[in-house]
Design an enzyme around this catalytic site. Structure first.
Site, PDB file in Angstrom:
ATOM      1  N   TYR A   1       0.867  -1.176   0.000  1.00  0.00           N
ATOM      2  CA  TYR A   1       0.000   0.000   0.000  1.00  0.00           C
ATOM      3  C   TYR A   1       0.903   1.225   0.000  1.00  0.00           C
ATOM      4  O   TYR A   1       1.584   1.505   0.986  1.00  0.00           O
ATOM      5  CB  TYR A   1      -0.892  -0.045   1.235  1.00  0.00           C
ATOM      6  CG  TYR A   1      -1.961   1.017   1.361  1.00  0.00           C
ATOM      7  CD1 TYR A   1      -2.133   2.021   0.410  1.00  0.00           C
ATOM      8  CD2 TYR A   1      -2.834   1.006   2.444  1.00  0.00           C
ATOM      9  CE1 TYR A   1      -3.119   2.974   0.541  1.00  0.00           C
ATOM     10  CE2 TYR A   1      -3.828   1.954   2.594  1.00  0.00           C
ATOM     11  CZ  TYR A   1      -3.961   2.937   1.649  1.00  0.00           C
ATOM     12  OH  TYR A   1      -4.941   3.891   1.790  1.00  0.00           O
TER      13      TYR A   1
ATOM     14  N   LYS B   1      -1.623  -1.340  -3.945  1.00  0.00           N
ATOM     15  CA  LYS B   1      -2.590  -0.243  -3.989  1.00  0.00           C
ATOM     16  C   LYS B   1      -1.778   1.042  -4.045  1.00  0.00           C
ATOM     17  O   LYS B   1      -1.049   1.376  -3.103  1.00  0.00           O
ATOM     18  CB  LYS B   1      -3.499  -0.233  -2.756  1.00  0.00           C
ATOM     19  CG  LYS B   1      -4.468   0.957  -2.765  1.00  0.00           C
ATOM     20  CD  LYS B   1      -5.306   1.080  -1.509  1.00  0.00           C
ATOM     21  CE  LYS B   1      -6.224   2.306  -1.611  1.00  0.00           C
ATOM     22  NZ  LYS B   1      -7.022   2.529  -0.387  1.00  0.00           N
TER      23      LYS B   1
ATOM     24  N   ILE C   1      -9.167   0.566  -5.515  1.00  0.00           N
ATOM     25  CA  ILE C   1      -9.616   0.346  -4.136  1.00  0.00           C
ATOM     26  C   ILE C   1     -10.144   1.687  -3.639  1.00  0.00           C
ATOM     27  O   ILE C   1      -9.465   2.427  -2.930  1.00  0.00           O
ATOM     28  CB  ILE C   1      -8.474  -0.214  -3.270  1.00  0.00           C
ATOM     29  CG1 ILE C   1      -7.959  -1.522  -3.878  1.00  0.00           C
ATOM     30  CG2 ILE C   1      -8.934  -0.444  -1.836  1.00  0.00           C
ATOM     31  CD1 ILE C   1      -6.826  -2.194  -3.103  1.00  0.00           C
TER      32      ILE C   1
END
Length: 306
Positions: free
Chosen positions: A137, A166, A211
């Site tokens: 992330y 992400k 996302i």
């Protein structure tokens, strides 16, 4: 494997609380069932929109266990295990693994800047300690440090259970660079946009989805873009992306933005509590009005609020 393990639209699910700051299991169950019955491709708990940064360690573990058990395999579950320390990150990951999560999401440590070597070793140690998939992330606006593309590539090559990224960066260039560096060596490595408005651009570049917080209250937009793209209905994809482009100002109405997402869910008809942990504050009447205006401009609700 050439296809990513995770792809499509996976919302970072809000965590719901009572007015007294306790985890609201009843409201959380309503939200989870709502999302399971929606067209999203999975559920991500304890991400940025999940308010993990304001919770105690014990509450985070309780939320992870409750949500994973309630989903019960009906859709893939990702659990955020962010921490400033490697060992605490691993412990949260082992907890998610024990309770049956399908994967974990790991943001780089914040507060202390890390050398590239230490940043690489942090992610490697987490991946080596876990047997379930790991998604990186990257959120430099909050961590203060972007994950360099070369580190992402090295991790993709060296750690088979690191399966995706992400990328919450306010530009498509980092996503493009990552795709060009990683996909040739790991075609199954999923690259997700973190910002709603980059979904279509990410798909065009060869990425795998998004996302986005808006998938909680407007999945018809993001999932509609996903479906139109796969059907090669590009005019429809563009139309929906233009509607989605009205949403991002919602996240800047208050900082943090947790209550804005929860109120947007209320406006779409979900009977849930809208409370967040301090230092977040309740929305003002002016903020609520602007959230309603944003959802109307995006075509999510009509002027009657439905």
């Amino acid at each position: 494997m050439t296809q990513p393990l995770f792809s499509g639209v996976i919302p970072p699910v809000p965590t719901l609380f009572t007015a007294e700051g306790e985890f609201n299991e009843t409201a959380q169950a309503i939200l989870i069932e709502h999302l399971i019955n929606s067209p999203v491709d999975g559920l991500f708990f304890l991400g940025s929109a999940g308010e993990f940064a304001h919770m105690s360690r014990e509450m985070r573990l309780d939320v992870a266990a409750f949500c994973t058990r309630l989903v019960a395999g009906r859709k893939p579950v990702l659990i955020g295990i962010a921490s400033c320390g490697t060992q605490e990150t691993i412990e949260a990951g082992l907890h998610a693994q024990r309770f049956g999560a399908d994967g974990v999401v790991v943001v780089n440590p914040w507060y202390n800047p890390l050398s590239e070597s230490n940043l690489l070793q942090h992610f490697k140690r987490v991946a080596e300690a876990l047997s379930i998939p790991v998604i990186l992330y990257n959120f430099p606006a909050l961590t203060g440090q972007s994950i360099p593309v070369q580190i992402i590539k090295t991790l993709a090559i060296d750690c088979p259970n690191i399966v995706g990224l992400k990328d919450t960066v306010d530009t498509l260039s980092h996503i493009r660079e990552t795709l060009h560096a990683v996909k040739p060596v790991r075609p199954d490595f999923a690259v997700f946009a973190g910002y709603d408005e980059y979904l279509l651009g990410t798909l065009i570049l060869g990425g795998d989805g998004c996302i986005p917080a808006s998938a909680n209250f407007a999945p018809q937009l993001t999932c509609g873009i996903r479906d139109a793209w796969h059907k090669q209905d590009y005019s429809r994809a563009v139309e929906l992306q233009q509607s989605l482009s009205w949403i991002p100002p919602l996240y800047g109405l208050d900082l943090p933005f947790y209550n804005a997402v929860k109120y947007a869910l209320q406006l779409t008809g979900l009977d849930i509590s809208v409370h967040s942990l301090p230092p977040a504050s309740p929305l003002t009447a002016e903020m609520k009005t602007e959230i309603e205006n944003i959802l109307q401009r995006a075509g999510v609700i009509n002027k009657e609020g439905n």
